[in-house]
Design an enzyme around this catalytic site. Sequence first.
Site, PDB file in Angstrom:
ATOM      1  N   ASP A   1       0.614  -1.379  -0.101  1.00  0.00           N
ATOM      2  CA  ASP A   1       0.055  -0.288   0.110  1.00  0.00           C
ATOM      3  C   ASP A   1       0.921   1.277  -0.052  1.00  0.00           C
ATOM      4  O   ASP A   1       1.913   1.233   0.434  1.00  0.00           O
ATOM      5  CB  ASP A   1      -0.923  -0.084   1.402  1.00  0.00           C
ATOM      6  CG  ASP A   1      -1.763  -1.081   1.232  1.00  0.00           C
ATOM      7  OD1 ASP A   1      -2.258  -1.446   0.026  1.00  0.00           O
ATOM      8  OD2 ASP A   1      -2.343  -1.464   2.325  1.00  0.00           O
TER       9      ASP A   1
ATOM     10  N   TYR B   1       6.795  -9.937   7.333  1.00  0.00           N
ATOM     11  CA  TYR B   1       6.487  -8.592   7.558  1.00  0.00           C
ATOM     12  C   TYR B   1       6.966  -8.079   8.860  1.00  0.00           C
ATOM     13  O   TYR B   1       6.832  -8.956   9.779  1.00  0.00           O
ATOM     14  CB  TYR B   1       5.091  -8.199   7.259  1.00  0.00           C
ATOM     15  CG  TYR B   1       4.396  -8.221   5.994  1.00  0.00           C
ATOM     16  CD1 TYR B   1       4.518  -6.960   5.118  1.00  0.00           C
ATOM     17  CD2 TYR B   1       3.680  -9.404   5.458  1.00  0.00           C
ATOM     18  CE1 TYR B   1       3.837  -7.067   3.633  1.00  0.00           C
ATOM     19  CE2 TYR B   1       3.194  -9.308   4.293  1.00  0.00           C
ATOM     20  CZ  TYR B   1       3.253  -8.085   3.412  1.00  0.00           C
ATOM     21  OH  TYR B   1       2.768  -8.161   2.195  1.00  0.00           O
TER      22      TYR B   1
END
Lengths: 247, 247
Positions: free
Chosen positions: B53, B111
């Site tokens: 994003d 992540y």
Amino acid sequence: MRNIKLTIEYDGTRYLGWQRLGDSDKTIQGKIENILTQITRSKIEIIGSGRTDAGTHARGQIANFKTDSKMALSEMIESLNRYLPQDIVIKEIEEVPERFHARYNAKGKKYSYYLWNNAIPSAFERHYSFHYSEELDFELMDEACRKLIGTHDFIGFSSLKKTKKSTTRTINELSIQKEGDLIHFTFIGDGFLHKMVRILMGTLLEIGSGTLKLETIDEVFKSKIRSEAGMTVPAQGLFLDEVYYRD
Amino acid sequence: MRNIKLTIEYDGTRYLGWQRLGDSDKTIQGKIENILTQITRSKIEIIGSGRTDAGTHARGQIANFKTDSKMALSEMIESLNRYLPQDIVIKEIEEVPERFHARYNAKGKKYSYYLWNNAIPSAFERHYSFHYSEELDFELMDEACRKLIGTHDFIGFSSLKKTKKSTTRTINELSIQKEGDLIHFTFIGDGFLHKMVRILMGTLLEIGSGTLKLETIDEVFKSKIRSEAGMTVPAQGLFLDEVYYRD
């Protein structure tokens, strides 16, 4: 009058340095003074422990200012951090005796310099280190550090012209730490002349990469000639970590 | 045709995300494709392991592309890093079998999410963490992590509407490390739904600060209702660290 001491952290990337330049809004000092003047509703001038150059960062710059404002310290730090841009942060605020002067009373400083030592650059360290790909001889640089530690006339390792003021300084610690591709240089001393850390860094790197000889250090101490020392490395790798005061 | 694999690091601050949007120059994919098209002199499309994003960073995004260019890999990576903006860096380049597909072959991802957990913000972590001042119960968050680890339908912890595709994923590791004021969350799993890491993070934080109960996790697994989970934390604390492939 109250005398207030600030501990300041800043990312110097967007600024022309610490020192206010006329009405410029592109200095750290100018930004902080403008906000303080607004929140206390009287003209404030702050005294920094010393200047930092354009692009140089700080984790512990110290400044003080006098004010008649009765505002609580907790409110003052909150307002400062609310109105300051996000790349300048007041970490601590404290009321100090009226005689405290951030510059005159400083008895020492600690700086860090970071090197990104890999042919491939780093997206994250680009504003916070100097990208230098040459292979470095760390043993030789450690030897060079040992030569620099101590009390010397550092004028040849500074951007100063001849001056009547003393250019003798003491370096108490100069050490090198490898943190992966990031090389961290720590400088602790009683004071540093203009551009001294960056010229010492350039000299260490040129010794480490073989462009300059180890003996250059002794020669520059003797000759006091700036051009015989190493390059001035970029400001962006430099951090003012801490300013020391007598309690 | 040659099939070339890239390992990419980027500071997502200035970008609209990974995924190319028309001719926009404000995406990572778009930037890399434009440079590749220029240096190979033929239109190149790259396949990423997945989207990130706007504002999200990567230390190890993977992409591949097909080309007839005969350019040496060393020249290609050098040219890419010369022409790309400094906040996008190609860390590695490799020729891979023609069947390699960065998205279809990905078997897992790692992540990191960073929290700046102090009332006073950080000048340096402002683009690389979420500033969250609430006091956190780390034991409770560790318990919440243990509930999330394993194989579950995570649709309630994603921004997806009902879909025919499977929304079952496996989280293999979810751990929390305190590094001073910076709290580092690590997520390793076989895949993550859209916004899943950020919604899991928001849920962990609301459990840790007492706004949500620990049982919320079991309830959302059952109800599959997004609005019962925690907030979506900002993208700027999120880093895609690594993409895993079968050898």
